[in-house]
Design a protein around this motif. Structure first.
Motif, PDB file in Angstrom:
ATOM      1  N   LEU A  56      73.361  14.031  61.466  1.00 41.18           N
ATOM      2  CA  LEU A  56      73.731  14.684  60.210  1.00 41.18           C
ATOM      3  C   LEU A  56      75.069  15.411  60.274  1.00 41.18           C
ATOM      4  CD1 LEU A  56      70.250  16.204  59.242  1.00 41.18           C
ATOM      5  CD2 LEU A  56      71.297  14.113  58.369  1.00 41.18           C
ATOM      6  N   ALA A  57      75.836  15.228  61.357  1.00 40.71           N
ATOM      7  CA  ALA A  57      77.088  15.971  61.524  1.00 40.71           C
ATOM      8  C   ALA A  57      78.051  15.755  60.362  1.00 40.71           C
ATOM      9  CB  ALA A  57      77.757  15.587  62.840  1.00 40.71           C
ATOM     10  N   ASP A  58      78.080  14.557  59.793  1.00 36.94           N
ATOM     11  CA  ASP A  58      79.021  14.247  58.713  1.00 36.94           C
ATOM     12  C   ASP A  58      78.392  14.326  57.328  1.00 36.94           C
ATOM     13  OD1 ASP A  58      81.061  13.749  60.574  1.00 36.94           O
ATOM     14  OD2 ASP A  58      80.397  11.675  60.841  1.00 36.94           O
ATOM     15  N   ALA A  59      77.146  14.748  57.265  1.00 37.04           N
ATOM     16  CA  ALA A  59      76.436  14.802  55.980  1.00 37.04           C
ATOM     17  C   ALA A  59      76.637  16.162  55.321  1.00 37.04           C
ATOM     18  CB  ALA A  59      74.949  14.548  56.187  1.00 37.04           C
ATOM     19  N   GLU A  60      77.005  16.138  54.056  1.00 35.42           N
ATOM     20  CA  GLU A  60      77.183  17.377  53.311  1.00 35.42           C
ATOM     21  C   GLU A  60      75.838  17.834  52.749  1.00 35.42           C
ATOM     22  OE1 GLU A  60      79.872  16.268  50.273  1.00 35.42           O
ATOM     23  OE2 GLU A  60      81.541  15.839  51.647  1.00 35.42           O
ATOM     24  N   PRO A  61      75.634  19.140  52.626  1.00 35.12           N
ATOM     25  CA  PRO A  61      74.407  19.622  51.980  1.00 35.12           C
ATOM     26  C   PRO A  61      74.293  19.070  50.565  1.00 35.12           C
ATOM     27  CG  PRO A  61      75.543  21.419  53.102  1.00 35.12           C
ATOM     28  CD  PRO A  61      76.479  20.232  53.127  1.00 35.12           C
ATOM     29  N   GLY A  62      73.068  18.811  50.145  1.00 35.55           N
ATOM     30  CA  GLY A  62      72.834  18.301  48.801  1.00 35.55           C
ATOM     31  C   GLY A  62      71.643  17.383  48.763  1.00 35.55           C
ATOM     32  N   ASP A  63      71.461  16.728  47.628  1.00 30.18           N
ATOM     33  CA  ASP A  63      70.326  15.845  47.404  1.00 30.18           C
ATOM     34  C   ASP A  63      70.731  14.388  47.586  1.00 30.18           C
ATOM     35  OD1 ASP A  63      68.730  18.010  46.929  1.00 30.18           O
ATOM     36  OD2 ASP A  63      68.661  17.768  44.756  1.00 30.18           O
ATOM     37  N   TYR A  64      69.843  13.624  48.206  1.00 31.48           N
ATOM     38  CA  TYR A  64      70.109  12.236  48.566  1.00 31.48           C
ATOM     39  C   TYR A  64      68.863  11.390  48.342  1.00 31.48           C
ATOM     40  CZ  TYR A  64      74.164  14.009  51.181  1.00 31.48           C
ATOM     41  OH  TYR A  64      75.341  14.618  51.553  1.00 31.48           O
ATOM     42  N   GLU A  65      69.078  10.100  48.171  1.00 30.21           N
ATOM     43  CA  GLU A  65      68.013   9.141  48.397  1.00 30.21           C
ATOM     44  C   GLU A  65      67.909   8.946  49.905  1.00 30.21           C
ATOM     45  OE1 GLU A  65      67.833   5.650  45.521  1.00 30.21           O
ATOM     46  OE2 GLU A  65      69.910   6.317  45.306  1.00 30.21           O
ATOM     47  N   PHE A  66      66.701   8.766  50.391  1.00 34.73           N
ATOM     48  CA  PHE A  66      66.447   8.770  51.835  1.00 34.73           C
ATOM     49  C   PHE A  66      65.460   7.661  52.177  1.00 34.73           C
ATOM     50  CE2 PHE A  66      63.512  10.535  55.160  1.00 34.73           C
ATOM     51  CZ  PHE A  66      64.404  10.616  56.233  1.00 34.73           C
ATOM     52  N   ILE A  67      65.782   6.917  53.234  1.00 39.76           N
ATOM     53  CA  ILE A  67      64.852   5.912  53.771  1.00 39.76           C
ATOM     54  C   ILE A  67      64.844   6.076  55.287  1.00 39.76           C
ATOM     55  CG2 ILE A  67      64.290   3.462  54.004  1.00 39.76           C
ATOM     56  CD1 ILE A  67      65.932   2.928  51.486  1.00 39.76           C
ATOM     57  N   ALA A  68      63.658   6.187  55.867  1.00 40.40           N
ATOM     58  CA  ALA A  68      63.532   6.278  57.329  1.00 40.40           C
ATOM     59  C   ALA A  68      62.192   5.657  57.729  1.00 40.40           C
ATOM     60  CB  ALA A  68      63.620   7.717  57.795  1.00 40.40           C
ATOM     61  N   LEU A  69      62.092   4.350  57.572  1.00 43.23           N
ATOM     62  CA  LEU A  69      60.804   3.681  57.757  1.00 43.23           C
ATOM     63  C   LEU A  69      60.481   3.443  59.232  1.00 43.23           C
ATOM     64  CD1 LEU A  69      60.878   1.044  54.896  1.00 43.23           C
ATOM     65  CD2 LEU A  69      59.289   2.963  55.124  1.00 43.23           C
ATOM     66  N   PRO A  70      59.303   3.913  59.667  1.00 46.92           N
ATOM     67  CA  PRO A  70      58.835   3.575  61.015  1.00 46.92           C
ATOM     68  C   PRO A  70      58.389   2.115  61.072  1.00 46.92           C
ATOM     69  CG  PRO A  70      57.544   5.371  60.021  1.00 46.92           C
ATOM     70  CD  PRO A  70      58.362   4.762  58.944  1.00 46.92           C
ATOM     71  N   LEU A  71      58.391   1.551  62.267  1.00 50.96           N
ATOM     72  CA  LEU A  71      57.835   0.219  62.468  1.00 50.96           C
ATOM     73  C   LEU A  71      56.316   0.271  62.294  1.00 50.96           C
ATOM     74  CD1 LEU A  71      59.854  -0.807  65.658  1.00 50.96           C
ATOM     75  CD2 LEU A  71      60.345  -1.407  63.276  1.00 50.96           C
ATOM     76  N   ALA A  72      55.734  -0.830  61.894  1.00 51.38           N
ATOM     77  CA  ALA A  72      54.283  -0.886  61.660  1.00 51.38           C
ATOM     78  C   ALA A  72      53.567  -1.200  62.975  1.00 51.38           C
ATOM     79  CB  ALA A  72      53.963  -1.936  60.601  1.00 51.38           C
ATOM     80  N   ILE A  73      53.550  -0.222  63.885  1.00 48.87           N
ATOM     81  CA  ILE A  73      52.936  -0.404  65.201  1.00 48.87           C
ATOM     82  C   ILE A  73      51.517   0.146  65.146  1.00 48.87           C
ATOM     83  CG2 ILE A  73      53.168  -0.014  67.678  1.00 48.87           C
ATOM     84  CD1 ILE A  73      56.106   0.695  67.169  1.00 48.87           C
TER      85      ILE A  73
END
Length: 209
Positions: free
Chosen positions: A177-194
């Motif tokens: 997140l070093a280059d991410a500015e504070p604020g609202d975003y769409e977010f995707i962080a899908l885990p693998l289906a293990i």
């Protein structure tokens, strides 16, 4: 950060990346080369499920907790809010009360100016256990952080993991997140289906709203 463009906030998985002390390092190899098979290259990996940017299933720290395949994928897709907490070495309810978290749902903490995947940090921010009940009270159900764990490296009780889990808050660790500015975003962080797993690497991306 440009609106409409997806930004990768994932730690890349490389053979020289740092790993949690005592954990299985990440290793990628070509198990079969095209020269050997006559048609294709086939890669293989060996790794702890908690390498790089990853999601913790409750089963990771709670024998009775849900395993990865039992989690709702919708938890890991949707609106998220990034807040800058780089000024704190310890974070809990008192500090978070100074931020507008209304409607956040998924909260991503920018705690570090740098996150070097090749070096395991000697120290990182302390998240105090009162963070769980407070985040639940303001409607947060996913917490993402840009360090290896929501608990300190030497913690055996994992009080903050349990505090978050007991309050229905899912955990994503080691975001970039070093280059991410504070604020609202769409977010995707899908885990693998293990099936049966305690966690999984994720490919995490954000897009400015």
């Amino acid at each position: 950060m440009e609106t409409g463009r997806w930004i990768d906030i994932t730690q890349p998985l490389t053979n020289d990346m740092a790993h949690w002390p005592g954990d299985t390092p990440f290793r990628f190899d070509l198990g079969v080369t095209k020269e050997q098979s006559g048609s294709v290259n086939i890669g293989e990996i060996r790794t702890s499920l908690h390498m790089g940017t990853h999601a913790d299933a409750p089963f990771h720290f709670d024998e009775a907790g849900k395993k990865l395949h039992e989690l709702d994928v919708n938890t890991y897709i949707g609106r998220a809010r990034i807040i800058d907490v780089t000024m704190y070495t310890s974070l809990g309810q008192n500090e978070l009360e100074g931020y507008d978290l209304e409607g956040a749902g998924r909260l991503l903490l920018k705690t570090s100016e740098t996150n070097n995947p090749l070096v395991f940090p000697e120290s990182f921010i302390e998240l105090r256990p009162d963070i769980g009940p407070y985040l639940k009270s303001v409607g947060v159900f996913l917490l993402g952080i840009d360090v290896p764990s929501v608990d300190r490296t030497d913690s055996k009780e994992l009080q903050t993991h349990h505090s978050l889990g007991d309050n229905g808050i899912h955990i994503v660790e080691n975001l970039m997140l070093a280059d991410a500015e504070p604020g609202d975003y769409e977010f995707i962080a899908l885990p693998l289906a293990i099936h049966g797993a305690d966690g999984s690497p994720v490919r995490a991306v954000i897009r400015k709203i």
